[in-house]
Motif scaffolding. Sequence first.
Motif, PDB file in Angstrom:
ATOM      1  N   ARG A 247       0.838  -1.194   0.000  1.00 50.80           N
ATOM      2  CA  ARG A 247       0.000   0.000   0.000  1.00 50.80           C
ATOM      3  C   ARG A 247       0.877   1.249   0.000  1.00 50.80           C
ATOM      4  NH1 ARG A 247      -4.181   0.265   4.544  1.00 50.80           N
ATOM      5  NH2 ARG A 247      -5.179   1.704   3.070  1.00 50.80           N
ATOM      6  N   THR A 248       0.290   2.367  -0.450  1.00 50.95           N
ATOM      7  CA  THR A 248       1.042   3.618  -0.551  1.00 50.95           C
ATOM      8  C   THR A 248       0.225   4.778  -0.011  1.00 50.95           C
ATOM      9  OG1 THR A 248       2.222   2.846  -2.532  1.00 50.95           O
ATOM     10  CG2 THR A 248       2.204   5.217  -2.134  1.00 50.95           C
ATOM     11  N   PHE A 249       0.895   5.616   0.757  1.00 50.42           N
ATOM     12  CA  PHE A 249       0.342   6.887   1.207  1.00 50.42           C
ATOM     13  C   PHE A 249       1.174   8.003   0.596  1.00 50.42           C
ATOM     14  CE2 PHE A 249       0.939  10.260   4.569  1.00 50.42           C
ATOM     15  CZ  PHE A 249      -0.242  10.940   4.298  1.00 50.42           C
ATOM     16  N   HIS A 250       0.508   8.918  -0.111  1.00 48.57           N
ATOM     17  CA  HIS A 250       1.174  10.062  -0.715  1.00 48.57           C
ATOM     18  C   HIS A 250       0.922  11.295   0.150  1.00 48.57           C
ATOM     19  CE1 HIS A 250       1.506   7.890  -4.643  1.00 48.57           C
ATOM     20  NE2 HIS A 250       0.339   7.392  -4.269  1.00 48.57           N
ATOM     21  N   TYR A 251       1.975  11.873   0.677  1.00 51.78           N
ATOM     22  CA  TYR A 251       1.842  13.162   1.357  1.00 51.78           C
ATOM     23  C   TYR A 251       2.320  14.237   0.396  1.00 51.78           C
ATOM     24  CZ  TYR A 251       2.534  17.085   4.474  1.00 51.78           C
ATOM     25  OH  TYR A 251       2.496  18.350   5.040  1.00 51.78           O
ATOM     26  N   ILE A 252       1.402  15.073  -0.044  1.00 50.70           N
ATOM     27  CA  ILE A 252       1.703  15.969  -1.169  1.00 50.70           C
ATOM     28  C   ILE A 252       1.899  17.420  -0.746  1.00 50.70           C
ATOM     29  CG2 ILE A 252       0.564  14.444  -2.812  1.00 50.70           C
ATOM     30  CD1 ILE A 252      -1.802  16.422  -2.854  1.00 50.70           C
ATOM     31  N   GLY A 253       2.002  17.678   0.564  1.00 45.53           N
ATOM     32  CA  GLY A 253       2.287  19.039   1.001  1.00 45.53           C
ATOM     33  C   GLY A 253       1.273  20.038   0.457  1.00 45.53           C
ATOM     34  N   ASP A 254       1.771  21.003  -0.318  1.00 44.66           N
ATOM     35  CA  ASP A 254       0.909  22.044  -0.891  1.00 44.66           C
ATOM     36  C   ASP A 254       0.737  21.902  -2.401  1.00 44.66           C
ATOM     37  OD1 ASP A 254       0.727  23.014   1.646  1.00 44.66           O
ATOM     38  OD2 ASP A 254       1.522  25.004   1.210  1.00 44.66           O
ATOM     39  N   MET A 255       0.959  20.708  -2.933  1.00 43.82           N
ATOM     40  CA  MET A 255       0.730  20.505  -4.364  1.00 43.82           C
ATOM     41  C   MET A 255      -0.712  20.859  -4.736  1.00 43.82           C
ATOM     42  SD  MET A 255       0.945  17.014  -6.602  1.00 43.82           S
ATOM     43  CE  MET A 255       2.735  16.931  -6.676  1.00 43.82           C
ATOM     44  N   ILE A 256      -1.643  20.499  -3.855  1.00 48.48           N
ATOM     45  CA  ILE A 256      -3.037  20.903  -3.993  1.00 48.48           C
ATOM     46  C   ILE A 256      -3.371  21.718  -2.752  1.00 48.48           C
ATOM     47  CG2 ILE A 256      -5.443  20.132  -4.088  1.00 48.48           C
ATOM     48  CD1 ILE A 256      -4.464  17.619  -5.526  1.00 48.48           C
ATOM     49  N   SER A 279       4.172  24.128 -11.047  1.00 49.06           N
ATOM     50  CA  SER A 279       3.300  23.503 -10.063  1.00 49.06           C
ATOM     51  C   SER A 279       2.133  22.801 -10.745  1.00 49.06           C
ATOM     52  CB  SER A 279       2.779  24.562  -9.081  1.00 49.06           C
ATOM     53  OG  SER A 279       2.014  23.975  -8.063  1.00 49.06           O
ATOM     54  N   LEU A 280       1.555  23.432 -11.750  1.00 42.87           N
ATOM     55  CA  LEU A 280       0.457  22.830 -12.503  1.00 42.87           C
ATOM     56  C   LEU A 280       0.898  21.533 -13.170  1.00 42.87           C
ATOM     57  CD1 LEU A 280      -2.342  22.828 -13.824  1.00 42.87           C
ATOM     58  CD2 LEU A 280      -1.420  24.349 -15.588  1.00 42.87           C
ATOM     59  N   ALA A 281       2.064  21.550 -13.799  1.00 42.10           N
ATOM     60  CA  ALA A 281       2.562  20.348 -14.475  1.00 42.10           C
ATOM     61  C   ALA A 281       2.742  19.202 -13.484  1.00 42.10           C
ATOM     62  CB  ALA A 281       3.870  20.659 -15.193  1.00 42.10           C
ATOM     63  N   GLU A 282       3.294  19.497 -12.305  1.00 38.69           N
ATOM     64  CA  GLU A 282       3.480  18.460 -11.292  1.00 38.69           C
ATOM     65  C   GLU A 282       2.143  17.935 -10.785  1.00 38.69           C
ATOM     66  OE1 GLU A 282       6.103  16.903 -10.331  1.00 38.69           O
ATOM     67  OE2 GLU A 282       7.579  18.083 -11.440  1.00 38.69           O
ATOM     68  N   ARG A 283       1.189  18.820 -10.597  1.00 37.40           N
ATOM     69  CA  ARG A 283      -0.136  18.420 -10.108  1.00 37.40           C
ATOM     70  C   ARG A 283      -0.838  17.520 -11.118  1.00 37.40           C
ATOM     71  NH1 ARG A 283      -1.250  22.941  -8.555  1.00 37.40           N
ATOM     72  NH2 ARG A 283      -2.393  23.847 -10.287  1.00 37.40           N
ATOM     73  N   GLN A 284      -0.786  17.896 -12.387  1.00 34.14           N
ATOM     74  CA  GLN A 284      -1.432  17.090 -13.429  1.00 34.14           C
ATOM     75  C   GLN A 284      -0.779  15.718 -13.538  1.00 34.14           C
ATOM     76  OE1 GLN A 284      -1.053  19.899 -16.691  1.00 34.14           O
ATOM     77  NE2 GLN A 284      -3.205  20.501 -16.517  1.00 34.14           N
TER      78      GLN A 284
END
Length: 323
Positions: A247-256, A279-284
């Motif tokens: 299983r995986t948990f993603h902690y994405i900080g302030d990406m969103i 930031s948009l490119a990373e989020r997408q």
Amino acid sequence: MMKRRQFLNSVAALASAGLLPNGVAWAQSTANFGLPTLPSERFRRVRLGDIEIIALYDGATRLPLHERYVTNAPFADVKALATSLGLSTDYVELTFTGFLVVAGSRRILLDTGLGEVGTPRETTGHLLDSLRQAGFAPGDIDTVVITHFHADHISGLRNRSGDFVYPNAKVWVSDREYTYWMSDEQMKASPDRKWAFEQVRRVFTGMPESMLRRYTPGQEIAPGVFSIPAYGHTPGHTIYEVRSGGRTFHYIGDMINVPAFFARHPEWMVASDIDPEASLAERQKFLARVAKTTDLVGGFHFPFPAIGHLRPLEQGFEFVPLA
């Protein structure tokens, strides 16, 4: 009720810290949005294979919903979305939540919250209390991992007296992020972020070499904890994957930022992004990957418990917190 002076100090500090667009500090200076209601639950435990993830509530504040909060969408569209979701069209309620990873004997803290610099004081800077309620002391933490250097993520590292709050921890930071925020040239070139640069120096100046770990993201920094570069929100913004038992948990900080806006409209850009296109490119890229999974996702500004799933919609995604 928050006094007017408290409100002005709150907005001014958050604006210079990168949490509001430049110039917003005066935009609704006479407004008083009241205090957020804090949840009775201050931490949430989640099993991930052999690892335990604990969400640690730091607090919440209310910021003006300004026409430049979303920089690339008509303000009418932003307010219409808020209305459709039953949210205020006057303010954004911004929550703050860090995470503790308990892996065997390891205690790894992901971001530290506002500490003693948050405003309003009544509803911010509670991560340490949440940690204690979860059964841990600051001295138990052996590793602190920082996503980026905005004040709401780093200020909990050091109190106003100058003492380091987690004395036994190694503090892992992106070398790229450290270099940017500790640069005198960058500070002079960004007078609107002066307070943010000063806050970074307050936290990191004098941090012992034995404590500070500057590194290049893209490596495993603790057993089962992997760093992933996601530059854009800040020059060295880094997200983390915690993996255990398949299983995986993603902690994405302030990406969103607030998911009600920026998960439903991933193409929207928040004013606090230093490089919004990156930031948009990373989020997408991230959303395209996670949409095909049932992975857990956590965000610093997600509504508590700030951990759950991003469910694809016809337009964007909906954050579904764990029940």
